[in-house]
Design a protein around this motif. Structure first.
Motif, PDB file in Angstrom:
ATOM      1  N   THR A  54       0.868  -1.167   0.000  1.00  0.00           N
ATOM      2  CA  THR A  54       0.000   0.000   0.000  1.00  0.00           C
ATOM      3  C   THR A  54       0.908   1.222   0.000  1.00  0.00           C
ATOM      4  O   THR A  54       1.716   1.397   0.913  1.00  0.00           O
ATOM      5  N   ILE A  55       0.791   2.035  -1.045  1.00  0.00           N
ATOM      6  CA  ILE A  55       1.615   3.225  -1.202  1.00  0.00           C
ATOM      7  C   ILE A  55       0.773   4.426  -0.789  1.00  0.00           C
ATOM      8  O   ILE A  55      -0.366   4.585  -1.251  1.00  0.00           O
ATOM      9  N   THR A  56       1.323   5.289   0.059  1.00  0.00           N
ATOM     10  CA  THR A  56       0.632   6.489   0.496  1.00  0.00           C
ATOM     11  C   THR A  56       1.538   7.691   0.284  1.00  0.00           C
ATOM     12  O   THR A  56       2.695   7.669   0.693  1.00  0.00           O
ATOM     13  N   ALA A  57       0.998   8.716  -0.372  1.00  0.00           N
ATOM     14  CA  ALA A  57       1.735   9.955  -0.625  1.00  0.00           C
ATOM     15  C   ALA A  57       0.986  11.106   0.039  1.00  0.00           C
ATOM     16  O   ALA A  57      -0.247  11.092   0.111  1.00  0.00           O
ATOM     17  N   PHE A  58       1.731  12.098   0.496  1.00  0.00           N
ATOM     18  CA  PHE A  58       1.157  13.246   1.183  1.00  0.00           C
ATOM     19  C   PHE A  58       1.551  14.549   0.486  1.00  0.00           C
ATOM     20  O   PHE A  58       2.523  14.601  -0.258  1.00  0.00           O
TER      21      PHE A  58
END
Length: 185
Positions: A54-58
């Motif tokens: 699971t890739i999460t970017a902010f």
């Protein structure tokens, strides 16, 4: 101490984008990475097991990712790895999450066209006589420009550098305007 990791795979789910109540943009998607091996006996490439992340970017990366990345795209992701176990009744498993520092297309599989974010300051936009984000002025200058075999003049380079400073020359008080339009030199 953090575990940094670089992954190469394909975007397996449509990117989900939302903004928190505090105004923090977040984009996440699932990345599938399948190891391929050449099977000499059969004379062809064969897929191995698939790892799922699971890739999460902010923040700005989240806004750029949701505009650039689609399901099925081959990408490279670099970020901080976090492994968490979970339990739900009689079921349990492991989540492998990556908080992305960088996301980009894997150019081994295709081409990509890069568009730079336009960085403006409120004072610079007002000084140019533009609206709140500099779009009107930048667009008007582009439309009025005379063609000169595609090469910008020295004056055009100077004007562009004043409107769009390099990231190295920016101070921490400058902000990125995600609604602005990049103007080619």
């Amino acid at each position: 101490m953090t575990d940094n990791i670089t992954l190469i795979g394909f975007v397996a789910t449509p990117p989900k984008h939302f903004v928190t109540g505090e105004g923090l943009p977040i984009t996440s998607f699932r990345l599938a990475s399948t190891q391929r091996r050449f099977d000499r006996a059969q004379g062809r490439w064969a897929d191995g097991e698939t790892n799922w992340y699971t890739i999460t970017a902010f923040r700005q990366l989240a806004m750029n990712a949701v505009s650039s990345v689609n399901k099925g795209d081959r990408v490279m992701v670099s970020g901080r790895l976090r492994i968490r176990g979970w339990e739900a009744g009689d079921r349990s498993g492991t989540n492998i999450d990556v908080e992305a520092d960088a996301v980009g297309h894997d150019l081994s599989w295709g081409t990509s066209a890069f568009t730079r974010n336009v960085i403006t300051t409120p004072a610079a936009s007002l000084q140019e006589g533009a609206g709140s984000n500099g779009i009107e002025q930048a667009g008007a200058e582009q439309a009025d420009r005379e063609p000169n075999d595609g090469e910008p003049t020295d004056d055009e380079h100077t004007a562009r550098e004043e409107r769009f400073p390099s990231a190295a020359s920016l101070g921490s008080d400058e902000m990125v305007d995600s609604n602005a339009v990049a103007v080619p030199f």
